[in-house]
Design a protein around this motif. Sequence first.
Motif, PDB file in Angstrom:
ATOM      1  N   ASP A  93      -5.958   6.112   7.019  1.00  7.90           N
ATOM      2  CA  ASP A  93      -4.882   5.681   6.130  1.00  7.90           C
ATOM      3  C   ASP A  93      -3.519   6.087   6.674  1.00  7.90           C
ATOM      4  O   ASP A  93      -3.342   7.174   7.247  1.00  7.90           O
ATOM      5  CB  ASP A  93      -5.072   6.293   4.737  1.00  7.90           C
ATOM      6  N   LEU A  94      -2.553   5.204   6.471  1.00  2.00           N
ATOM      7  CA  LEU A  94      -1.182   5.475   6.885  1.00  2.00           C
ATOM      8  C   LEU A  94      -0.519   6.421   5.885  1.00  2.00           C
ATOM      9  O   LEU A  94      -0.768   6.346   4.682  1.00  2.00           O
ATOM     10  CB  LEU A  94      -0.391   4.163   6.965  1.00  2.00           C
ATOM     11  N   THR A  95       0.309   7.323   6.398  1.00  2.00           N
ATOM     12  CA  THR A  95       0.973   8.282   5.513  1.00  2.00           C
ATOM     13  C   THR A  95       2.209   7.687   4.857  1.00  2.00           C
ATOM     14  O   THR A  95       2.665   8.181   3.834  1.00  2.00           O
ATOM     15  CB  THR A  95       1.377   9.536   6.298  1.00  2.00           C
ATOM     16  N   ASP A  96       2.760   6.630   5.431  1.00  2.00           N
ATOM     17  CA  ASP A  96       3.968   6.015   4.869  1.00  2.00           C
ATOM     18  C   ASP A  96       3.584   4.813   4.015  1.00  2.00           C
ATOM     19  O   ASP A  96       2.506   4.225   4.181  1.00  2.00           O
ATOM     20  CB  ASP A  96       4.897   5.578   6.002  1.00  2.00           C
ATOM     21  N   ARG A 147       0.853  -1.190   0.000  1.00  2.00           N
ATOM     22  CA  ARG A 147       0.000   0.000   0.000  1.00  2.00           C
ATOM     23  C   ARG A 147       0.889   1.240   0.000  1.00  2.00           C
ATOM     24  O   ARG A 147       1.522   1.551   1.007  1.00  2.00           O
ATOM     25  CB  ARG A 147      -0.916   0.028   1.233  1.00  2.00           C
ATOM     26  N   PRO A 148       0.965   1.947  -1.133  1.00  2.00           N
ATOM     27  CA  PRO A 148       1.775   3.171  -1.171  1.00  2.00           C
ATOM     28  C   PRO A 148       1.125   4.287  -0.368  1.00  2.00           C
ATOM     29  O   PRO A 148      -0.100   4.364  -0.246  1.00  2.00           O
ATOM     30  CB  PRO A 148       1.831   3.517  -2.658  1.00  2.00           C
ATOM     31  N   GLY A 205      11.492   8.868   1.652  1.00  2.95           N
ATOM     32  CA  GLY A 205      10.668   9.726   0.816  1.00  2.95           C
ATOM     33  C   GLY A 205       9.489   8.971   0.238  1.00  2.95           C
ATOM     34  O   GLY A 205       9.414   7.739   0.312  1.00  2.95           O
ATOM     35  N   HIS A 206       8.560   9.731  -0.382  1.00  2.00           N
ATOM     36  CA  HIS A 206       7.318   9.116  -0.860  1.00  2.00           C
ATOM     37  C   HIS A 206       6.947   9.500  -2.289  1.00  2.00           C
ATOM     38  O   HIS A 206       5.873   9.161  -2.745  1.00  2.00           O
ATOM     39  CB  HIS A 206       6.156   9.517   0.064  1.00  2.00           C
ATOM     40  N   GLY A 223       2.799   3.493  12.534  1.00  2.00           N
ATOM     41  CA  GLY A 223       1.483   4.098  12.670  1.00  2.00           C
ATOM     42  C   GLY A 223       1.162   4.400  14.124  1.00  2.00           C
ATOM     43  O   GLY A 223       1.670   3.748  15.050  1.00  2.00           O
ATOM     44  N   ARG A 224       0.332   5.388  14.354  1.00  2.00           N
ATOM     45  CA  ARG A 224      -0.030   5.778  15.719  1.00  2.00           C
ATOM     46  C   ARG A 224      -1.043   4.807  16.325  1.00  2.00           C
ATOM     47  O   ARG A 224      -1.756   4.095  15.629  1.00  2.00           O
ATOM     48  CB  ARG A 224      -0.600   7.197  15.731  1.00  2.00           C
ATOM     49  N   ILE A 225      -1.095   4.839  17.659  1.00  2.00           N
ATOM     50  CA  ILE A 225      -2.091   4.065  18.404  1.00  2.00           C
ATOM     51  C   ILE A 225      -3.017   5.063  19.078  1.00  2.00           C
ATOM     52  O   ILE A 225      -2.607   5.781  19.993  1.00  2.00           O
ATOM     53  CB  ILE A 225      -1.431   3.165  19.462  1.00  2.00           C
TER      54      ILE A 225
END
Length: 444
Positions: free
Chosen positions: A427-430, A225-226, A257-258, A381-383
Amino acid sequence: MPVPIPRQRAVPAAEGGQAHAAPHDQAHAAPHDTAAPAHDTTGAGNGSGNGSGLSLLVIEDDPAGSLGVPELLDPAGKPVRIRTARNLTEAERLLTDDVHCILLDLALTAPGGAEADDDELVVLKHVLRLAPRHAVLALTGDGDAERGAEAVRVGAQDYLFRDELDARLLSRAIRYAVERKRSDAAQRQLTESRLHAQENARLERGLLPTPLLEGSPLRFAARYRPGRSRALLGGDFYDTVRTPDGSVHVMIGDVCGHGPDEAALGVELRIAWRALTFAGLCGDELLSTLQKVLEHERADDEIFATLCTVDIAPDGRRAGLCLAGHPSPLIAREGRLADLLPYEDSGPALGLLPRARWPRKQVELGGKWSLMLYTDGLIEGRIGQGNQRLGQEGMVEMVRRQIAEGLQGDELLEAAVNEVRDLNGGDLTDDVAVLLLDRAPGGR
């Protein structure tokens, strides 16, 4: 050329914003522009009505001046500015960005002195090439509907009969032509955007790896998942191949980077890894060569990449592990809790130190096992609402619980990625890449 203004009968204001006819005692002749042009900040020919009103360019060369263009008002009640041109050369000079619509007499003499009748629409075709972003109204003789319809098929937005020209009809036709041109342009841009997106999708799908495991008893699963919106490929990369000696080699990495440049560099590193692996390189020798590839291909000296490689022996019971600044894989053995493989003495990420070394550590896998490789997008990812991250310990506990629930293979990966996303609150940012290799002796 002056615009002859014939006496017009009073036309009541049309509902829905249609124009009023000008009273005949206000008729007057004017030079090329009946109102001072105003710059249209919204772009040529879009008719957005940003306060500057509409502009009409009339192209006709009737020496008798029989073409009467009445005074017009736009929907805001402002006069429609009218310019006239006797020929295409003059029209090109007057065709500025604030012109919204062109009224073209199809009887205009064609360029080079030939009559338009030699090719009935040669003048129209020339105007369409000259003004691709402007709305065009074709003016034809009374009852010549066939020629008018052909003009629309060629590219005009509408056609009018010369003898039926009046304020109400022309006002409505101008607004219709401008809006239709804008709608056509928007539809064309949408179609082009969709085609471009489809081409990008096909390209990115082609760049994702196809594992080469023919003849191996190991089972392979992956989730990717990008982090980029609407992208299929990010800076994470992975691959799995089986070499002729029966060994299985698996790799996963992450370019910092993304953006698309990072995604392209990840693809280059993956392809280089596959070629070097088939050439017989492994461990420190392979990673040193990959670092040289990265150094030559990266757009900035600050770019680096983490990497994890695992070389599984032909009997499937042992493996060599190399870590270049990358999280250690998780292994689940039969009868034991899932845990991380040893990660002591790992080397730095590729691209950080020019003469770095990457020790290759031998690990025992056992007879039946599942090996999960992942990028840091899975653990960062955050909790909940705070700043606490899931981390490797949280991921290990999560996977242990999911395995205890009977999940394995694709189901296990899907559940892991979805739970991490839910814990993050969206959604995850990474980018996230997760691989799973399973060995079950006696099975397929």
